[in-house]
Design a protein around this motif. Structure first.
Motif, PDB file in Angstrom:
ATOM      1  N   LEU B  59       0.946  -1.114  -0.102  1.00 39.15           N
ATOM      2  CA  LEU B  59      -0.081  -0.019  -0.032  1.00 39.15           C
ATOM      3  C   LEU B  59       0.827   1.185   0.015  1.00 39.15           C
ATOM      4  O   LEU B  59       2.002   1.415   0.619  1.00 39.15           O
ATOM      5  N   GLY B  60       0.671   2.290  -0.871  1.00 40.01           N
ATOM      6  CA  GLY B  60       1.291   3.647  -0.442  1.00 40.01           C
ATOM      7  C   GLY B  60       0.336   4.517  -0.938  1.00 40.01           C
ATOM      8  O   GLY B  60      -0.827   4.475  -1.602  1.00 40.01           O
ATOM      9  N   TYR B  61       0.464   5.851  -0.540  1.00 44.17           N
ATOM     10  CA  TYR B  61      -0.165   6.892  -0.658  1.00 44.17           C
ATOM     11  C   TYR B  61       0.649   8.255  -1.159  1.00 44.17           C
ATOM     12  O   TYR B  61       2.003   8.255  -0.862  1.00 44.17           O
ATOM     13  N   ALA B  62      -0.007   9.137  -1.896  1.00 45.96           N
ATOM     14  CA  ALA B  62       0.835  10.455  -2.025  1.00 45.96           C
ATOM     15  C   ALA B  62      -0.190  11.516  -1.958  1.00 45.96           C
ATOM     16  O   ALA B  62      -1.211  11.265  -2.696  1.00 45.96           O
ATOM     17  N   ALA B  63       0.013  12.561  -1.526  1.00 42.09           N
ATOM     18  CA  ALA B  63      -0.836  13.728  -1.366  1.00 42.09           C
ATOM     19  C   ALA B  63      -0.130  14.920  -1.984  1.00 42.09           C
ATOM     20  O   ALA B  63       0.982  15.081  -1.767  1.00 42.09           O
ATOM     21  N   ARG B  78       4.062   8.227  -7.370  1.00 41.88           N
ATOM     22  CA  ARG B  78       4.670   7.869  -6.195  1.00 41.88           C
ATOM     23  C   ARG B  78       4.026   7.127  -5.472  1.00 41.88           C
ATOM     24  O   ARG B  78       4.540   6.327  -4.824  1.00 41.88           O
ATOM     25  N   ASP B  81       4.861   3.704  -6.516  1.00 38.66           N
ATOM     26  CA  ASP B  81       6.146   3.186  -6.344  1.00 38.66           C
ATOM     27  C   ASP B  81       6.318   2.904  -4.728  1.00 38.66           C
ATOM     28  O   ASP B  81       6.879   1.953  -4.471  1.00 38.66           O
ATOM     29  N   TRP B  82       5.602   3.660  -3.849  1.00 38.73           N
ATOM     30  CA  TRP B  82       5.511   3.060  -2.340  1.00 38.73           C
ATOM     31  C   TRP B  82       4.998   1.730  -2.154  1.00 38.73           C
ATOM     32  O   TRP B  82       5.534   0.901  -1.523  1.00 38.73           O
ATOM     33  N   VAL B  86       7.335  -1.607  -1.098  1.00 38.30           N
ATOM     34  CA  VAL B  86       7.320  -2.211   0.537  1.00 38.30           C
ATOM     35  C   VAL B  86       6.548  -3.355   0.283  1.00 38.30           C
ATOM     36  O   VAL B  86       6.300  -4.194   1.430  1.00 38.30           O
ATOM     37  N   ARG B  89       6.717  -6.446   2.914  1.00 40.74           N
ATOM     38  CA  ARG B  89       7.295  -6.222   3.982  1.00 40.74           C
ATOM     39  C   ARG B  89       6.357  -4.950   4.947  1.00 40.74           C
ATOM     40  O   ARG B  89       6.819  -4.258   5.732  1.00 40.74           O
ATOM     41  N   MET B  90       5.166  -5.264   4.683  1.00 35.02           N
ATOM     42  CA  MET B  90       4.247  -4.443   5.300  1.00 35.02           C
ATOM     43  C   MET B  90       3.718  -5.196   6.473  1.00 35.02           C
ATOM     44  O   MET B  90       3.761  -6.606   6.436  1.00 35.02           O
TER      45      MET B  90
END
Lengths: 444, 478
Positions: B59-63, B78, B81-82, B86, B89-90
């Protein structure tokens, strides 16, 4: 958002300042960041992400009337131009509605300043990889925040100031199976894998003690050592309302007895706002430059105050360019004579308090503070670490813990960078010693 | 602008297992007066978007505040990519989390529009109220604020989910301080405790101008009051202290992310464990606590949370027994238990986490007078001013602005600096009386702090007056 924030801000400022009508002045403040935030639990990633934000505050002044608006900047010149044009029109309408402000203050001797620190940070994914490797085998919890922080000021009085800093802050704790924990942080401007590993190794070693059987404590008075991180919790609470001139004058300060000259702290205690030793901007949102230092408490006596430009206007004293809340941004408590290496032997039998938590006033008149022990708190016996303690509630007057019952402060101070990220990453810090205190009251 | 953002999202949404966009367009105004002088007006326009991606189990976020097509595309990349960097590895395999694809709308009810009243009238109201609070020479500080916020929230998912919610929020505040020598006493509206969804009718409901005078009179009276006595006794808590009691010692301990350990480095853990759900006797049988996002006008009402889950009223504690925790869809998947729709974020620039929303103690059947008549020796306390609780939300100590002795079933003398302390796990079991609808008040706070990165969240708490037995009560030092 692009990387030429300084040029973009000053360019935008030129355009906006040019739009003034006759008789109008303008002040502009930019606050932005390009941050990575990665949250950990159980030595795994919980939430990784990035935040790019920029806000422009625009204040329009006509005579003694003024009004301000804060607008999120998109980085797109057309979008931002339209938003700011609308915002400026709104400010002009507001100026028709507001009365003269008797306390509006403008700099008499406008100055500009620049503080820029080069970006020496690793890509955040690399740092996260190293953190996960270093934390392997532990119950590691915390947050890694990294990236650029930017502040700018411009005014129609020809001021142009800029602050740019690239920093990281790993705020973490290691936990035992019984959820006892050691807390530490690794923060700075240049990342070092070996320093990270050393921090985690140190925490691991301390964690081993927490697996020992707990020393049960009953309410009562104890000899304690407050580590710098615990002292920071105390000074943070005081920072809310103790040091501002407004609170001194309108009788809402938690140090009212000191304001009235009817109480003192120990002569060992000296406190100052040390902007020169801080990590934040030296200019404020209204164009004033902060003095290098402001002495607040001198050998136990309250001698100074943080003064916002508004309070300066109201009370007719010079400003220290404090924020409107008049709280310290870089508080320093002067050192004592106790060597850190002699803390345990000086404590003899008592409690080493690594950190405190959730402090608040239980009786403001007496500056009596309550809170909990948390993280890395141990029972010390014959000058040696003996056992972990349960989370205990304390309730103690500042006039005792840093007054009559203060035995000494440590010779060494610790620079503690504020990990706070409410709304934006903080640039506050504190430089603090530890404190050896007798008869510290635990209540629950 | 929402249509434009929705169109751009469809154009830039990356290929991934799950993609969402949360767009916020917020406007706020704060008008304040201190000692009859208008403070600088503060208004704001806060616009931005967060893109969340789940892919390959990560899971990834970008604001970003850059909502141009290019800005949203960069944020999406972004977030991808995040998520991928990961993956594996979460704390959880996010490919196992089923995210909703909601559709719906919500809007706060408004009777008297903020924008419908000229700025000059609002300033005049504050100045009149400020003037009316100067009722004694002892009054040394008067601060009055109107804080109005409106925002549009748009939640989109790449698979067609779309939720539009429009909020109108009013948070009035008054603080009046009286002083004599070293003694200062402050009365207030409880740090914006009377915040609600709606418009200027919120002010009429609480009789804002009259409140200023009343609070000033009470602050002045407290200067002459005795300190609250110290002893074990009955404790009668008004709704504006119950709010804090519910918040700290029921709300936070029931948050699933705390129980799962996410907050151990900051806000803390919980004395509640997953095995207590369904069986633990949290309080006396009089205790009924609900998560209620449907209560009209309460500060944290909504139709969908910030992960798109449809929000419904649910009992957390029923007749004293713990039946459900406060956890959104992701925490429910991680913990394997039921929860509620409470995955919330404070703005576009912070990711959703488990938060309280409206967390209420349901009314009982006792009038205020009934409860007072049952007290042999106790104290009535109003309006929180001090709060402190341990990191597992068990050992607490709270203080109030105003207290009044209750003896032999009758209200007695005013007392200052009232405090009490206790342990959550036993305190709620000492609940021995719950007020009826006549004492029920809807309150809240804009400032519940939690999360890494930190978030200050709006929450609502409604409660009647409540009576507790055998509580450790104490006062100030002199």
């Amino acid at each position: 958002m692009n990387t030429n924030l300084r040029e973009d801000f000053f360019g935008l400022a030129d355009v906006l300042i040019e739009k003034r009508a006759p008789g109008e002045e303008m002040r502009l403040w930019f606050s932005g960041e390009q941050s990575s935030f990665v949250r950990f639990n159980n030595a795994a990633v919980r939430q990784p992400g990035a935040v790019e934000q920029g806000f422009l505050s625009m204040e329009l002044i006509r005579g003694q009337r003024h009004s301000a608006v804060t607008v999120a900047l998109s980085g797109d010149k057309d979008i931002d131009g339209a938003r700011l044009e609308k915002a400026l029109a709104g400010l002009r309408l507001e100026l028709e509605c507001v009365p003269d402000d008797p306390y509006l203050l403008l700099p008499e001797d406008p100055k500009s300043t620049e503080q820029a620190r080069a970006n020496r940070l690793p890509p955040p994914e690399e740092a996260v990889q190293e953190i996960l490797e270093a934390a392997r085998g532990t119950d590691f919890v915390g947050i890694f925040a990294s990236g650029g922080i930017f502040h700018g000021f411009a005014s129609s009085l020809q001021q142009r100031s800029w602050f740019e800093s690239y920093s990281f802050h790993l705020d973490f704790s290691l936990h035992t199976k019984a959820n006892k924990a050691i807390k530490d942080s690794y923060a700075g401007f240049e990342w070092s894998r070996s320093r990270l590993e050393s921090k985690l190794e140190d925490a691991r070693e301390k964690l081993a003690v927490l697996d020992r059987p707990v020393k049960e404590l009953t309410p009562g008075k104890y000899r304690v050592y407050l580590a710098p991180a615990a002292m920071e919790e105390i000074t943070s609470l005081l920072s809310r309302d103790a040091f501002g001139l407004r609170g001194h004058r309108n009788k809402t300060s938690s140090l009212l007895k000191m304001v009235n000259g009817e109480a003192t702290l120990s002569p060992l205690v000296t406190m100052e706002e040390n902007t020169a030793g801080g990590v934040g901007p030296s200019f404020d949102k209204e164009g004033f430059i902060k003095p290098s230092t402001v002495t607040l408490v001198d050998e136990g006596r309250l001698t100074g105050a943080l003064v916002s430009p508004r309070s300066a206007g109201e009370y007719g004293v010079p400003t220290t360019a404090a924020s409107n809340g008049e709280y310290p941004e870089a508080l320093e408590v002067g050192p004592g004579k106790l060597a850190s290496s002699e803390v345990l032997s000086s404590l003899d039998d008592g409690i080493y308090i690594g950190n405190l938590w959730y402090l608040n006033y239980s009786d403001r008149l007496s500056c009596r503070i309550t809170g909990m022990t948390r993280f890395g708190t141990f029972w010390i016996e014959n000058g040696r670490v003996s056992a972990p303690t349960p989370a205990m509630r304390f309730d103690e007057s500042l006039y005792k813990m840093l007054g009559t019952n203060l035995e000494d402060l440590t010779r060494e101070q610790e620079l503690i960078l504020d990990p706070s990220t409410y709304y934006a990453r903080a640039t506050r810090c504190a430089r603090l010693p530890g404190a050896l205190v007798r008869d510290f009251t635990l209540t629950l | 602008m929402q249509d434009l953002v929705a169109k751009r999202f469809l154009e830039i949404a990356p290929e991934a297992d799950f993609v969402s966009l949360r767009f916020l367009d917020e406007k706020s105004e704060i008008i304040g007066v201190r000692d009859d002088v208008l403070l600088p007006l503060q208004s704001g326009c806060n616009t931005g978007a967060m893109i969340t991606v789940m892919d390959r189990g990560g899971l990834g976020y970008a604001a970003t505040s850059d909502i141009s097509k290019g800005g949203l595309r960069r944020a999406a990349q972004r977030a991808v990519d995040w998520a991928r960097s990961v993956s594996g590895r979460m704390v959880h395999d996010f490919s196992e989390v089923e995210m909703p694809s909601p559709r719906g709308r919500y809007e706060s009810p408004v009777a008297e529009s903020w924008d419908g009243v000229p700025l000059t009238d609002k300033i005049a109201l504050l100045l009149r109220a400020s003037e009316s609070a100067k009722c004694s020479d002892s009054i040394v500080n008067r601060e009055l604020f109107l804080w109005y916020t409106s925002f549009d929230s748009l939640y989109l998912t790449a698979d067609g989910g779309e939720v539009e919610q429009r909020f109108h929020l009013m948070a009035p505040d008054i603080r009046v301080t009286a002083n004599r020598g070293n003694e200062s006493q402050t009365r207030s509206l409880g740090s914006r405790g009377h915040c609600r969804q709606g418009g200027l009718e919120v002010l009429s409901r609480i009789e804002f101008e009259k409140q200023a005078t009343q609070l000033a009179i009470e602050a002045d009276e407290l200067l002459d009051a005795e300190n609250c006595p110290s002893d074990r006794m009955d404790l009668l808590l008004a709704p504006d202290q119950m709010m804090l009691q519910i918040h700290e010692s029921i709300g936070h301990p029931l948050e699933l992310d705390r129980i799962l350990g996410d907050e151990r480095n900051y806000a803390g853990t919980s004395f509640v464990t997953l095995d207590m759900l369904g069986s633990y006797q949290y309080g006396s049988e009089l205790l009924n606590v609900t998560f209620d996002p449907s209560r009209v006008g309460q500060f944290a009402s909504y139709a969908f949370d910030d992960d798109g889950l449809s929000a419904q009223k649910a009992h957390l504690i029923e007749n004293g027994r713990l039946v459900r925790a406060l956890g959104g869809g992701i925490s429910q998947a991680r913990a394997g238990v039921d929860g509620v729709a409470n995955s919330r974020s404070c703005s576009w620039n912070r990711p959703p986490i488990d938060r309280m929303a409206n967390l209420n103690v349901e009314p009982g059947d006792s009038s205020f007078e009934d409860l007072v008549s049952r007290i042999e020796r106790g104290v009535l306390m109003r309006t929180n001013r001090s709060w402190s609780i341990d990191d597992s939300r068990n050992k607490f100590q709270f203080g109030c602005e105003w207290g009044r002795i209750v003896e032999n079933g009758k209200l007695g003398a005013l007392v200052k600096n009232p405090n009490y302390r206790g342990i959550s796990a036993s305190f709620w079991r000492s609940l021995k009386g719950v007020g009826d609808e006549s004492s029920f008040e809807m309150l809240g706070t804009p400032f519940c702090g939690k999360g890494e990165p930190n978030q200050a969240m709006r929450v609502g708490h409604a409660s009647p007056v409540c009576l507790f037995g055998d509580v450790d009560v104490f006062g100030g030092e002199q």
